[in-house]
Design a protein around this motif. Structure first.
Motif, PDB file in Angstrom:
ATOM      1  N   HIS A  29      62.357 -23.513  28.696  1.00  6.61           N
ATOM      2  CA  HIS A  29      61.388 -24.542  28.311  1.00  6.61           C
ATOM      3  C   HIS A  29      60.137 -23.867  27.764  1.00  6.61           C
ATOM      4  N   LEU A  30      59.363 -23.226  28.645  1.00  2.00           N
ATOM      5  CA  LEU A  30      58.132 -22.599  28.166  1.00  2.00           C
ATOM      6  C   LEU A  30      57.872 -21.237  28.803  1.00  2.00           C
ATOM      7  N   GLY A  31      58.936 -20.586  29.300  1.00  3.11           N
ATOM      8  CA  GLY A  31      58.784 -19.185  29.674  1.00  3.11           C
ATOM      9  C   GLY A  31      58.343 -18.900  31.093  1.00  3.11           C
ATOM     10  N   LEU A  40      63.284 -17.128  22.212  1.00  2.00           N
ATOM     11  CA  LEU A  40      62.113 -17.986  22.047  1.00  2.00           C
ATOM     12  C   LEU A  40      62.280 -19.224  22.911  1.00  2.00           C
ATOM     13  N   PRO A  41      61.304 -19.533  23.735  1.00  4.22           N
ATOM     14  CA  PRO A  41      61.403 -20.744  24.545  1.00  4.22           C
ATOM     15  C   PRO A  41      61.071 -21.976  23.719  1.00  4.22           C
ATOM     16  N   GLY A  42      61.432 -23.130  24.250  1.00  5.06           N
ATOM     17  CA  GLY A  42      61.011 -24.389  23.632  1.00  5.06           C
ATOM     18  C   GLY A  42      61.901 -24.879  22.518  1.00  5.06           C
ATOM     19  N   LEU A  43      62.986 -24.151  22.205  1.00  2.00           N
ATOM     20  CA  LEU A  43      63.857 -24.553  21.097  1.00  2.00           C
ATOM     21  C   LEU A  43      65.262 -24.798  21.615  1.00  2.00           C
TER      22      LEU A  43
END
Lengths: 580, 193
Positions: B119-121, B183-186
């Motif tokens: 999600h966001l690391g 990469l988070p969020g993708l």
């Protein structure tokens, strides 16, 4: 003319200075600046922001004299500021809580000028400047709390960087902020440069513009007041408004000092990218944080970019959406504004309430507080090395990582478990060992059980033995005068049946060293413990007692690097803090 | 300071000399600005040039310890991943870069996921109560096989994809993984470059 010529000389000097500098006109213009309707406490927030910004600059400069931005130094230097430099805790406290004060004051100031209509023509540009300044204040916060490189700053920045990188075109921005593919040295140097140079210069310049425009257009009085009354009741800024501003600023400073004294700026354990951590941003970002929990999967961008972006656009558009020249804000701007402020507050409260009811969060929070305290204590006890590691904390972490803890723990399910290590190398533990080597928390549950007899002599004799054995490591025993007697007791109490003479020097003949029990030369000193960890089954340690291949004795750890071994030994010799 | 418009001298057409000087002044000033800004800006923008330097999966395998460390109970264990790291000017051996979530399901059967939340690391942990992985930040929730699974209390699960699997192998009785950050969020897995 007064007999004493000094006042007139002084005046002559001041006159001469004024002819050259022209300061009187400037000061008079500022002091006499009229406040329509008279001085009010409603107008104090802008001045308080100026004061708080100045305070942040002053405390920031002082902090910068003790801070070093690198992954190896940041935490250590902040720890040094907090715990060793004169009033470092207070300066850091004021700076830390000062950032919160800036945010709170910005919101109060914005709300006040919004309802007074200070964005109406001809003041639109100053409203826009103000919105940009609010964003800069938030940027200050975001760049500031990474700098200690503790758990809180590290993880909050991970999230902030992920958000940046995931926004359209954000990858470049993320690279520029972070300085590389991952958070590291360049992230700290760049955040530091942004925080202490770029942002202060920009916010300082915008503040000049903001105040100049304010001076140009004057105070915006309440839209409900009658212009004639405002005119007749006008008061000059000095001393009327100044007094109110100063009283309020004093209250702000008092609150900051009180928070520094009774709460204190937190410094959590050093950043650990591999550890579990309940990451939360600073409280004034919690409303954004809570948004991130709402939007699922591909809608992530709604929470990270769309809603915050729309909020900023709305604030900028306020002067365009209601273009009347006076009166209270029209509902089409007032309602969204109230919703925006109220929504942010509601989300903040909701985030706090959710966390308060979340057992996992509370456990994680308690663990983080324990880690913070432990990191501080271990840093004080064992220092910080050139790699920026809290030496004893690194040893304790290896104790867990390398699996030592799976045998050396109080709660072990296996039949065999190894001695507890708390207090390793201390005279108290050695005393317990001599009295009862087969105690459960020592060798009672190991293959070495019943291999050594307890020392049955009187307490004083045991204390002498402890003193002498302690001296073998090179450390000073607490009763050095007893060591000679301890040595005599060692020779006369049957110890030598199993142990060779610890005073033998290097190069001793093999027959002198063939005793079965552990070799006590340098007993519980650095090299002795290091050798024990390398290969406890070697005849110099336990191999002579149980045989070198006995599986029950501590295995050799060939995987340990010299560096890891060093950290473990230093941690053990410090009494294995945290091992219980 | 305020100029009184009535005192402005009548606007004569600018002389050719004045026009030339004005153009030159603007030109020289612009050049001056560019020359002053160029080098500092280039230094500031250096990270953009460096993107992709270390793209993709790590070249090296990282040891997570002896296979015997992992009981065959399928229960996840968080294992710290350490790498020799060069961070700008600083090279350090054995830096903890993250953690892997390791489950051993058979004599030579493992599932290994990165503990970095997609999600966001944030840092994902095993939740024994729910028999799943949870992220403490924004309440992402993952099944033991790494796939997205609803939160037990019905709270939204914000993660855009399941946990990132890590390639693993057994060498000389030891478990090794290739540590990669995505990469988070993708929804897609794009290695951090």
């Amino acid at each position: 003319m007064a007999p004493d010529s000094r006042p007139s000389r002084l005046r002559a000097f001041a006159d001469a200075a004024d002819r050259r500098l022209g300061h009187r006109a400037l000061i008079a213009a500022a002091a006499d600046h009229p406040v329509p309707g008279g001085a009010r406490f409603a107008y104090v927030f802008g001045s308080a922001l100026l004061f708080a910004f100045g305070l942040q600059a002053l405390t920031g400069i002082a902090l910068a004299t003790g801070y070093s931005p690198s992954v190896t130094d940041a935490w250590a230097s902040v720890h040094h500021i907090q715990h060793h430099l004169t009033l470092g805790w207070l300066v850091r406290g004021i700076h830390h809580f000062g950032s919160s004060a800036m945010v709170v004051l910005c919101v109060l100031h914005m709300t006040q000028v919004f309802f007074f209509g200070a964005w109406r023509a001809p003041r639109e540009a100053n409203w826009w400047l103000g919105v940009v300044m609010l964003l800069l204040v938030l940027a200050f916060g975001l760049t500031g709390y990474l700098l200690p490189w503790d758990q809180k700053g590290y993880w909050a920045t991970q999230v902030a960087m992920s958000i940046t990188g995931g926004a359209p075109g954000g990858e470049q921005l993320q690279a520029l902020l972070q300085g590389g593919p991952q958070a590291g040295n360049l992230t700290l140097t760049r955040f530091y440069a942004i925080h202490v140079l770029l942002l202060p210069a920009t916010l300082g310049a915008l503040t000049l513009g903001h105040v100049s425009l304010f001076r140009r257009h004057g105070v915006t009085a309440s839209p409900k007041a009658d212009p004639a009354t405002l005119q007749s009741r006008a008061e000059p800024f000095w001393p009327y408004q100044w007094l109110r501003d100063a009283v309020f600023a004093l209250i702000v400073l008092g609150i900051l000092i009180a928070l520094s004294v009774w709460v204190g700026a937190s410094l959590e354990a050093p950043a650990d990218p591999a550890g579990a951590y309940e990451a939360r941003p600073e409280w004034y970002f919690l409303f954004l944080f809570q948004l991130l929990r709402i939007f699922e999967g591909p809608l992530l961008i709604v929470g990270t970019v769309v809603i915050p972006g729309l909020a900023i656009l709305f604030l900028l558009a306020v002067p365009l959406l209601d273009r009347r020249t006076g009166g209270l804000p029209a509902p089409r701007v007032a309602v969204p504004f109230v919703l925006l402020i109220g929504g942010a507050m509601a989300l903040t409260v909701y985030a706090l309430a959710t966390d308060r009811a979340d057992v996992d969060f509370l456990d994680g929070r308690a663990a983080a507080d324990r880690d913070a305290l432990q990191a501080h204590r271990l840093a004080e006890a064992g220092g910080i090395d050139a790699s920026g590691r809290v030496v004893l904390l690194a040893g304790l972490q290896l104790f867990h990582q390398k699996g030592c803890v799976s045998c050396h723990a109080r709660e072990v399910e296996a039949d065999v478990h190894a001695p507890l290590l708390a207090g390793y190398g201390t005279e108290a533990r050695l005393d317990r060992f001599l009295r009862a080597p087969d105690a459960r928390e020592l060798f009672g549950l190991t293959p070495l059980r019943e291999e050594m007899e307890p020392f049955g002599g009187p307490d004083a004799d045991r204390a002498a033995l402890v003193a002498w054995l302690t001296s073998l490591s090179g450390r000073e025993p607490s009763n050095p005068e007893r060591t000679a007697r301890g040595r005599a007791l060692f020779d006369g109490s049957g110890c030598t049946d199993c142990h060779n003479d610890p005073d033998l020097r290097a190069g001793a003949a093999d027959w002198e060293l063939d005793a079965a029990g552990p070799d006590l030369r340098g007993f519980q000193g650095y090299e002795w413990v290091r050798g024990l960890l390398r290969d406890a089954g070697h005849p110099s340690w336990f191999g002579g007692v149980v045989g070198p291949d006995d599986e029950g004795v501590m295995p050799a750890f060939p995987d340990l690097s010299d560096d890891e071994l060093d950290l473990l030994v230093r941690w053990l010799l410090a009494g294995a803090p945290g091992a219980d | 300071m305020k100029a009184d418009p009535s005192h402005t001298p009548p606007a004569d057409p600018p002389s050719p000399r004045r026009r030339m000087s004005r153009r030159a002044a603007i030109g020289v000033s612009g050049l001056l600005g560019l020359a002053a800004v160029a080098a500092p800006a280039a230094l500031f923008l250096d990270p953009l040039r460096r993107r992709g330097d270390k793209a993709g999966a790590a070249e090296t395998w990282t040891g997570l310890g002896a296979v015997s460390r992992f009981p065959e109970d399928g229960r996840p264990r968080a294992v710290i991943v350490t790498e020799d790291q060069t961070d700008a000017w600083l090279s350090r051996p054995g830096v903890a870069v993250g953690h892997a979530l390791v489950r051993r399901t058979g004599p030579a059967e493992f599932t290994v996921h990165s503990g970095v939340c997609p999600h966001l690391g944030c840092s994902v942990a095993f939740d024994p109560a729910g028999d799943r992985f949870r992220c403490p930040c924004h309440r992402s929730s993952f099944a033991l096989d790494g796939e997205l699974t609803p939160n037990p209390d019905g709270a939204p699960n914000p993660a855009p994809r399941g946990l990132d699997p890590l390639e693993w192998r057994l060498r000389d009785g030891r478990l090794e993984v290739r540590w990669v950050r995505y990469l988070p969020g993708l929804p897609d897995r794009i290695p951090v470059s």
